[in-house]
Design an enzyme around this catalytic site. Structure first.
Site, PDB file in Angstrom:
ATOM      1  CD  GLU A 145      58.138  40.881  17.739  1.00  0.00           C
ATOM      2  OE1 GLU A 145      58.072  39.852  17.050  1.00  0.00           O
ATOM      3  OE2 GLU A 145      57.126  41.495  18.152  1.00  0.00           O
ATOM      4  CD  GLU A 239      52.129  40.481  17.581  1.00  0.00           C
ATOM      5  OE1 GLU A 239      52.633  39.772  16.701  1.00  0.00           O
ATOM      6  OE2 GLU A 239      52.770  40.889  18.569  1.00  0.00           O
TER       7      GLU A 239
HETATM    8  C1  LER Z   1      55.275  38.021  17.676  1.00  0.00           C
HETATM    9  O1  LER Z   1      55.193  39.217  17.030  1.00  0.00           O
HETATM   10  C2  LER Z   1      55.542  38.199  19.116  1.00  0.00           C
HETATM   11  O2  LER Z   1      55.440  39.262  19.613  1.00  0.00           O
HETATM   12  C3  LER Z   1      55.942  37.061  19.940  1.00  0.00           C
HETATM   13  O3  LER Z   1      55.389  37.144  21.196  1.00  0.00           O
HETATM   14  C4  LER Z   1      55.673  35.736  19.358  1.00  0.00           C
HETATM   15  O4  LER Z   1      56.377  35.576  18.220  1.00  0.00           O
HETATM   16 MN    MN Z   2      55.093  41.080  18.347  1.00  0.00          MN
END
Ligand code: LER
Ligand code: MN
Length: 275
Positions: A145, A239
């Protein structure tokens, strides 16, 4: 793009009893749950039973990258701990039936390099390789990510995550996109999605200011079209994170449950309009 993998990161439900989160997502029609990467906080048998009871599946695990879990720290103990921790979340995924674990090569909010660049890269690649090999027989894919520059200095854009995933070189190590981070770091979000075809297998979904989709100024028709164009088939995970400097604050805060209900209901209705 399919509608069968609509999910929600329960990190944002403030650490309430997991049954409430699972029941809520099932009630509003989600397909899967994204769990918080804290294996010690769950009873896996209980989670399996709850998923069965509410007719929803485990999708993914959102790992929590605290200071002591960092693949590229100058401290070898912290690097080892990142590997040990990630393996524990891969075990958790296997135990609860999730097939995706989110990874990142630095602790969250570490914005200063600690090792010489080449050594750092080697640590990131080798650490993720070890975890990727560990995940393979368990049917788990690791997704890297990218975060915005205020949460990490290392991997900020999808193309950088692809570069790292290529260096790791395992079929079960891919990348994800988080629209909040992408809005800060990508020149053109739909184009970045198209350029990531073949690598992009997981999404975090929020509007530009991390509110629910539709509450900000992201161009949703263009983003969804780009995902359709690359035939995105991964989890599409809401999210929502409240406006706070520490993204993990969401896990510690508690608000009235009716707010979580309203968010979950609103988000799925908004997303379904496009799919
Ligand atoms: C989590 O998915 C994320 O996007 C971050 O900002 C913090 O872990
Ligand atoms: Mn995230």
């Amino acid at each position: 793009m399919t509608l069968t993998k609509l999910s929600y990161n329960i990190l944002v439900f403030g650490g309430e009893p997991v049954e409430k989160s699972i029941a809520r997502l099932s009630r509003f029609g989600y397909d899967a749950v994204e769990f918080v990467g804290e294996p010690d906080q769950y009873d896996f048998a209980e989670v399996r039973a709850l998923l069965k009871k509410y007719g929803i599946r485990a999708g993914s695990i959102c790992n929590i990258w605290t200071k002591d879990r960092d693949f590229t720290s100058a401290d070898p103990k912290v690097r080892e701990n990142a590997i040990r921790y990630t393996k524990a979340t891969i075990d958790m995924a296997e135990q609860i039936g999730a097939d995706v674990v989110i990874v990142a090569p630095t602790a969250n909010m570490r914005i200063v390099r600690e090792l010489p660049e080449e050594e750092e890269w080697k640590c990131a690649v080798e650490g993720l390789q070890e975890c990727g090999y560990y995940a393979q027989p368990k049917g788990v894919t690791l997704v890297i990510e990218p975060w915005n520059r205020f949460e990490t200095y290392l991997i900020n854009r999808l193309e950088q995550a692809i570069h790292l995933a290529k260096a790791v070189g395992l079929p079960n190590v891919k990348i994800m996109g988080d629209l909040f981070h992408m809005n800060i770091e990508e020149a053109n979000i739909p184009q970045a999605i198209r350029n990531a075809q073949g690598w992009l297998v997981h999404m975090h979904v929020a509007d530009n200011q991390r509110d629910l989709p539709g509450k900000g100024h992201l161009d949703w028709p263009a983003i969804i079209q780009a995902l359709k164009d690359i035939n995105f088939g991964g989890y599409f995970v809401l999210e929502y994170i409240p406006p706070h400097a520490d993204p993990y604050f969401a896990f510690r805060r508690a608000v009235d449950e009716s707010v979580y209900d309203e968010h979950a209901r609103y988000a799925i209705e908004f997303v379904r309009k496009f799919l």
